[in-house]
Write an enzyme that holds these catalytic residues in place. Structure first.
Site, PDB file in Angstrom:
ATOM      1  N   HIS A 178      27.469  54.289  -0.034  1.00 26.03           N
ATOM      2  CA  HIS A 178      27.825  52.898   0.230  1.00 26.03           C
ATOM      3  C   HIS A 178      28.467  52.260  -1.003  1.00 26.03           C
ATOM      4  CE1 HIS A 178      24.862  52.386   3.840  1.00 26.03           C
ATOM      5  NE2 HIS A 178      25.671  53.433   3.961  1.00 26.03           N
TER       6      HIS A 178
ATOM      7  N   GLU B  94      27.743  49.421  -2.582  1.00 24.64           N
ATOM      8  CA  GLU B  94      26.754  48.980  -3.570  1.00 24.64           C
ATOM      9  C   GLU B  94      26.177  50.174  -4.316  1.00 24.64           C
ATOM     10  OE1 GLU B  94      25.962  46.515   0.249  1.00 24.64           O
ATOM     11  OE2 GLU B  94      26.718  48.490  -0.289  1.00 24.64           O
TER      12      GLU B  94
ATOM     13  N   CYS C  89      22.318  47.493   2.884  1.00 26.34           N
ATOM     14  CA  CYS C  89      21.378  48.195   3.749  1.00 26.34           C
ATOM     15  C   CYS C  89      20.050  48.382   3.003  1.00 26.34           C
ATOM     16  CB  CYS C  89      21.950  49.552   4.166  1.00 26.34           C
ATOM     17  SG  CYS C  89      22.016  50.739   2.801  1.00 26.34           S
TER      18      CYS C  89
ATOM     19  N   CYS D  47      20.368  50.698  -0.193  1.00 29.09           N
ATOM     20  CA  CYS D  47      21.024  50.014  -1.306  1.00 29.09           C
ATOM     21  C   CYS D  47      20.158  48.881  -1.842  1.00 29.09           C
ATOM     22  CB  CYS D  47      22.388  49.467  -0.860  1.00 29.09           C
ATOM     23  SG  CYS D  47      23.628  50.757  -0.568  1.00 29.09           S
TER      24      CYS D  47
END
Length: 333
Positions: free
Chosen positions: A261, A263, A289, A292
């Site tokens: 992801h 992040e 999410c 993260c």
């Protein structure tokens, strides 16, 4: 800064434009678009031909078509001076940019007539009666797509009276530009960093979503990341992640996704380069999410700013708040 010029013949628009061109403004004239059209058609470039072509193009392509041709060329980081705006629809096109100001350059009729005579162009009227006829022709028309100079002039934000020496006109233009510059708005820090995150998202190679994050400390970007397959692995959009390329429903088989992801990549990049994230702010185009979220907390990030809601949002937000991480959602820009 985009400055548009409108006004009647001989008012001094060209002199105002030249003054700003010499000071770094990029110049466009809607008349130039008409001159290009005349050349394409093999027509002699005269005032009557340009007026005829302008009316024809506005009728066939829309009343703002000349402005649209120029508008598509404008870069947000440059200053522009745009001459020969003669229809209200052209004003409305440029007002899609918040940094547009329309200036009317004004001078008495007799003075403008004398200027045209001294200018000595072949198409300029040399008799007062011809000047009046030209004025009436260009001022308004019963056909809405024809040139409507009187209506356009009424839309001006600022008026400059040009009834003195050239130096006086230049001083007035300078003061107007300085006044406009003081009122110019620039992005706030949230908008600035979120827009950078959006640009970073364009680098994403994920088949599902394009997401990115930037991490900021003391108003300085210290790390960026966008979603995609890990370093050295075939890109997602080249088949690197079977789960994403299956185009399955959102939320399905997340544990089988090979993509990192945005992040996650921003945090890992900081670690890769030995940069501490303690006390920093993370800007992300989507709320984080759960995975993260845990990384954000453990990395010591103090604040998360996001624009769009990611599915399964609530548990992530709950954890962030329990850990003392400030969470803010900002409106889309």
């Amino acid at each position: 800064m985009i400055i548009g010029l409108t006004g009647k013949n001989g008012s001094g628009k060209g002199e105002a434009a030249n003054f700003l061109k010499e000071r770094g403004f990029h110049y466009y004239s809607l008349s130039d678009a008409l001159r290009e059209e005349a050349q394409k058609r093999g027509k002699e470039i005269t005032r009557d031909v340009l007026v005829m072509l302008g009316n024809e193009l506005r009728e066939t392509e829309g009343p703002g078509c000349l402005a649209e041709r120029i508008f598509s060329k404008l870069d947000p980081e440059k200053h522009y001076i745009i001459d020969s705006i003669r229809h209200p629809a052209e004003v409305q096109v440029f007002r899609r940019r918040k940094d547009f100001t329309l200036i009317r350059v004004q001078a008495p009729d007799r003075l403008r007539f004398e200027r045209l005579r001294q200018r000595g162009r072949e198409s300029d009227p040399q008799a007062w009666e011809d000047f009046q006829a030209l004025e009436a022709k260009e001022a308004k028309s019963g056909v809405k797509t024809d040139q409507q100079l009187d209506q356009t002039i009424k839309l001006a934000n600022v008026q400059i009276d040009n009834n003195g020496p050239l130096k006086e006109l230049h001083e007035k233009v300078k003061h107007v530009v300085l006044d406009i510059s003081k009122k110019e708005s620039r992005p706030g820090w949230d908008e600035y960093f979120m827009n950078i995150a959006k640009v970073a998202a364009l680098r994403s190679n994920c088949m599902k979503r394009k997401i990115a994050a930037v991490i900021v400390k003391d108003k300085r970007i210290i790390s960026t990341g966008y979603n995609g397959t890990p370093r050295g692995i075939k890109n997602c959009n080249e088949g690197g992640c079977p789960r994403c390329n299956a185009i399955d429903a959102s939320g399905k088989d997340l544990g089988e996704c090979l993509c990192s992801h945005g992040e996650e990549n921003a945090i890992v990049q900081a670690a890769y380069h030995g940069v501490s994230l303690k006390g920093s702010t993370l800007y992300t185009t989507f709320s984080p999410c759960l995975m993260c979220t845990k990384m954000i907390i453990n990395a010591g990030i103090a604040e998360v700013v996001y624009e769009a809601h990611y599915p399964f949002l609530e548990l992530s937000l709950t954890l962030l708040r329990q850990a003392g991480v400030t969470v803010r959602k900002i409106a889309s820009s």
